[in-house]
Design a protein around this motif. Structure first.
Motif, mmCIF file in Angstrom:
data_model
loop_
_atom_site.group_PDB
_atom_site.id
_atom_site.type_symbol
_atom_site.label_atom_id
_atom_site.label_comp_id
_atom_site.label_asym_id
_atom_site.label_seq_id
_atom_site.Cartn_x
_atom_site.Cartn_y
_atom_site.Cartn_z
ATOM 1 N N THR A 260 0.848 -1.186 0.000
ATOM 2 C CA THR A 260 0.000 0.000 0.000
ATOM 3 C C THR A 260 0.884 1.237 0.000
ATOM 4 O OG1 THR A 260 -1.758 -1.128 1.235
ATOM 5 C CG2 THR A 260 -1.806 1.277 1.202
ATOM 6 N N LEU A 261 0.669 2.110 -0.973
ATOM 7 C CA LEU A 261 1.352 3.396 -1.070
ATOM 8 C C LEU A 261 0.307 4.481 -0.849
ATOM 9 C CD1 LEU A 261 3.220 2.628 -4.438
ATOM 10 C CD2 LEU A 261 3.879 1.917 -2.139
ATOM 11 N N GLU A 262 0.543 5.375 0.101
ATOM 12 C CA GLU A 262 -0.487 6.345 0.461
ATOM 13 C C GLU A 262 0.065 7.763 0.482
ATOM 14 O OE1 GLU A 262 -2.020 5.838 4.378
ATOM 15 O OE2 GLU A 262 -0.055 5.931 5.345
ATOM 16 N N GLU A 319 -11.700 24.216 3.953
ATOM 17 C CA GLU A 319 -10.922 23.010 4.243
ATOM 18 C C GLU A 319 -10.979 22.067 3.045
ATOM 19 O OE1 GLU A 319 -11.520 22.660 9.103
ATOM 20 O OE2 GLU A 319 -12.634 21.350 7.733
ATOM 21 N N ALA A 320 -9.868 21.410 2.756
ATOM 22 C CA ALA A 320 -9.811 20.493 1.624
ATOM 23 C C ALA A 320 -8.854 19.353 1.940
ATOM 24 C CB ALA A 320 -9.373 21.221 0.346
ATOM 25 N N GLN A 321 -9.002 18.276 1.185
ATOM 26 C CA GLN A 321 -8.181 17.084 1.389
ATOM 27 C C GLN A 321 -7.975 16.381 0.059
ATOM 28 O OE1 GLN A 321 -6.732 15.902 4.117
ATOM 29 N NE2 GLN A 321 -6.312 13.744 3.718
ATOM 30 N N ILE A 322 -6.756 15.882 -0.151
ATOM 31 C CA ILE A 322 -6.434 15.012 -1.274
ATOM 32 C C ILE A 322 -5.889 13.712 -0.707
ATOM 33 C CG2 ILE A 322 -4.883 14.627 -3.227
ATOM 34 C CD1 ILE A 322 -5.012 17.568 -3.844
ATOM 35 N N SER A 323 -6.497 12.597 -1.089
ATOM 36 C CA SER A 323 -6.058 11.276 -0.614
ATOM 37 C C SER A 323 -5.850 10.372 -1.822
ATOM 38 C CB SER A 323 -7.087 10.658 0.327
ATOM 39 O OG SER A 323 -7.165 11.390 1.544
ATOM 40 N N ILE A 324 -4.622 9.877 -1.957
ATOM 41 C CA ILE A 324 -4.250 8.965 -3.037
ATOM 42 C C ILE A 324 -3.696 7.687 -2.414
ATOM 43 C CG2 ILE A 324 -2.864 8.615 -5.108
ATOM 44 C CD1 ILE A 324 -4.854 10.869 -5.429
ATOM 45 N N VAL A 325 -4.231 6.534 -2.807
ATOM 46 C CA VAL A 325 -3.764 5.240 -2.296
ATOM 47 C C VAL A 325 -3.634 4.274 -3.465
ATOM 48 C CG1 VAL A 325 -4.417 3.196 -0.968
ATOM 49 C CG2 VAL A 325 -4.602 5.450 0.063
ATOM 50 N N PHE A 385 2.431 6.023 -8.697
ATOM 51 C CA PHE A 385 2.182 6.724 -7.438
ATOM 52 C C PHE A 385 3.012 8.010 -7.354
ATOM 53 C CE2 PHE A 385 3.501 7.494 -3.027
ATOM 54 C CZ PHE A 385 2.265 7.724 -2.441
ATOM 55 N N LEU A 386 4.272 7.935 -7.711
ATOM 56 C CA LEU A 386 5.128 9.117 -7.627
ATOM 57 C C LEU A 386 4.711 10.193 -8.622
ATOM 58 C CD1 LEU A 386 8.693 7.567 -7.130
ATOM 59 C CD2 LEU A 386 7.154 8.509 -5.400
#
Length: 625
Positions: A260-262, A319-325, A385-386
């Motif tokens: 898992t890369l997060e 407010e904000a969020q970025i989530s990459i998995v 991912f990178l």
């Protein structure tokens, strides 16, 4: 990249050497059911098997007990134990009914027995379950709006076409369409009866899922279709996205081989609009999932202290969020999830990416913010991912730069007004002090959010970044060090903004102390003026009172200079006595008490001295020196 930068920001190759496991770099056969079977189905089967094993063990134990009792000549009927099996069945059925009443979201978050002990946060289950249970009216809600983009394809061993073999090609989907697509078998399974496959669709080895403004319904769609290999990563992903956690890292499971890369980045977006952009998603307590704060003190001038209306445009801090998995079982079978916030009017929605076309009229990759060609995908999970992380960090960097620039302009613009505060009114000065305190509070909030993101990257680059630099066995994959250095350079651009905010906060705190001191000095000056007026009134009041007495008819005899002076002296003495009584009676009383105490003490010392003297003489006579 310059040599100076590489020398200044070298990765810690020798601090903690970590290798990308070789089991992920070889295409070894594995059971496709691990990806085709949902995690909820797996939990149900495991629970059923566990109960079956438990029942068999109970029967064996009961059989052994019966045999032992028969050898001793005992009978089961004597002690009424024949009803025990029926009671056990009833208890098991009640336990099964109770477990069925638990929602799918809560069951998914809890996992197997004792899985909760390995969660990073005790509140993970409740945070996600309450958000979904409180925000949904049913299992799904029909929508015509597109909520997700799905890209499923495989490389098929050799690349004939750069795009591979596509099942779906970055298709925008409604909620029902997303559930339908994800419910299909991901990998083909060869049938035992024939040489055909149970599912004739091509394998979806590489799966990309992009969702803007993730809500309770899309979470349920993913949970009901997610495989058991993805469950641990999704539990963590849902919790960190909903709670705006900053985290960058790599997780390698010790049991079933899964990586898992997060990347989780909380940040703020500074917008300017006439009306508020509120987040329609709600927590269990009814509050919005993301907060939007109106910053009137950034869009008002000092004239607002007079009660004037604010300008039509207002600043809003969202407010904000970025989530990459990215999670998978090897370099070929993996899934990438991307959740981003766009409720404040961002252009990165599903509809926006559906309209965005590349140079060959192909859709751009939404996870990479449109900076990668979706028709020519990156096949290896680490490189993908990178590249996605680098694209998303650029977006976050732009938002932080805009915030820092706006705050800097506001602080510097009011600097002249503060330093020339003697030229403005007290009302404007108080407004400026209040605005300065609000700016200081805003700077504190921004510093905390930016520091959290930078610390997450610094922790990653000193340890887990080595998973991208070293392989347990040599492979033909290109080096990823250049991509890591590019990301590190983007994060290094956040440091000047953090230092600038810290400097502004210090200036605002110093400025607040100066304004408070000026206000206190201004108050003391007014008090001194009032005191001077009071003294003048007291000095001239005897003359005014005497003149009033002689001017009143029938109060005093015919006026004369001697009589006037006499009355003036009497009035003055009376007022002086009254002032002494009013202002100094406590002092005089205390002085009188002090004198009395001093006299009593002197008298006591005199008596004690005589007594000691007589005692000394007696001692000298009787005992000698």
């Amino acid at each position: 990249m310059s040599t100076e930068f590489e020398t200044r920001r070298e990765f810690s190759h020798q601090s903690l050497r970590r290798y990308w496991p070789k089991r992920f770099t070889k295409r070894q056969p594995f059971n496709p059911n691990s990806e085709n079977q949902t995690y909820l189905e797996y939990l149900q089967i495991e629970q059923y098997l566990g109960e079956g094993v438990s029942d068999e063990e109970d029967e064996e134990e009961e059989g052994n007990e019966v045999e032992a009792e028969e050898e001793d000549g005992a009978s089961c009927e004597d002690d009424g134990s024949s009803n025990a099996p029926e009671d056990d069945v009833n208890e098991q059925s009640k336990a099964a009914d109770a477990s069925n009443q638990i929602s799918d979201v809560r069951r998914f978050m809890r996992g197997m027995e004792r899985d909760e002990d390995f969660l990073d946060d005790y509140d993970m289950v409740d945070e996600v379950a309450k958000f979904c249970e409180g925000g949904s009216d049913g299992p799904f809600r029909a929508r015509e709006k597109h909520v997700a983009i799905l890209d499923e394809r495989n490389i098929a061993g050799t690349i004939i076409d750069k795009g591979g073999y596509c099942r779906t090609n970055l298709e925008p989907l409604t909620l029902e369409q997303l559930f339908d697509k994800l419910s299909r078998k991901r990998l083909r399974v060869e049938s035992d009866s024939t040489n055909a496959f149970d599912d004739e669709e091509i394998d979806a080895e590489r799966r990309i899922v992009f969702i803007s403004d993730l809500d309770s319904f899309t979470i349920q769609a993913i949970i009901k279709t997610a495989s058991r290999t993805q469950a641990p990563a999704l539990r963590d992903l849902f919790h960190k996205y909903l709670t705006r956690k900053a985290s960058i890292g790599v997780t390698i499971s010790n049991g079933f081989p899964v990586f898992t890369l997060e990347l989780h980045m909380p940040y703020y977006v500074l917008g300017k609009s006439k009306t508020a952009s509120r987040d329609a998603r709600r927590k269990s307590d009814g509050s919005p999932l993301r907060q939007s704060r109106k910053l009137d003190f950034l869009s008002r001038s000092l004239d607002a202290s007079k009660g004037s209306n604010p300008t039509d445009q207002h600043y809003w801090l969202h407010e904000a969020q970025i989530s990459i998995v990215v999670t998978g079982v090897n370099n070929w079978v993996w899934t990438a999830y991307g959740f981003v916030d766009t409720y404040f009017g961002s252009k990165g929605t599903v509809e926006d990416y559906d309209k965005l076309k590349g140079r060959h009229w192909e859709r751009e990759d939404p996870l990479a913010a449109g900076r990668l060609n979706g028709g020519e995908p990156i096949w290896t999970p680490r490189e993908y991912f990178l590249r996605v992380a680098q694209s998303r960090i650029r977006e976050v960097l732009k938002e932080w730069n805009r915030i820092v620039r706006t705050v800097t302009e506001e602080v510097e613009g009011s600097r002249d007004l503060v330093y020339s505060s003697s030229k403005i009114t007290a009302q404007k000065l108080e407004f400026l002090e209040r605005r300065n305190s609000q700016m200081a509070a805003l700077s504190t909030q921004l510093i905390g959010g930016l520091s959290e993101t930078i610390q997450a990257w610094e922790g990653f680059r000193t340890t887990e970044a080595n998973y991208f630099l070293f392989d347990e066995v040599s492979t033909a994959e290109p080096s990823l060090e250049a991509s890591l250095n590019a990301i590190d350079k983007e994060f290094s651009k956040l440091m000047p903004g953090l230092r600038k905010l810290e400097q502004l906060k210090k200036e605002l705190c110093d400025r607040r102390e100066g304004l408070n001191a000026y206000l206190s000095l201004d108050g003391r000056a007014a008090a001194r003026q009032l005191q001077d007026l009071t003294v003048l009134a007291i000095v001239f009041s005897p003359l005014l009172i005497t003149s009033a007495l002689f001017s009143a008819t029938g109060v005093l005899p015919s006026p004369g200079l001697g009589k006037f002076i006499y009355v003036l002296v009497v009035v003055t003495g009376t007022m002086v006595a009254m002032l002494l009584v009013l202002y100094h009676w406590r002092y005089c009383l205390q002085r009188g008490v002090d004198y009395m105490q001093s006299a009593v003490s002197s008298f006591n010392e005199l008596l004690n001295g005589n007594r000691i003297s007589s005692d000394a003489e007696s001692w000298d006579i009787e005992k000698g020196p």
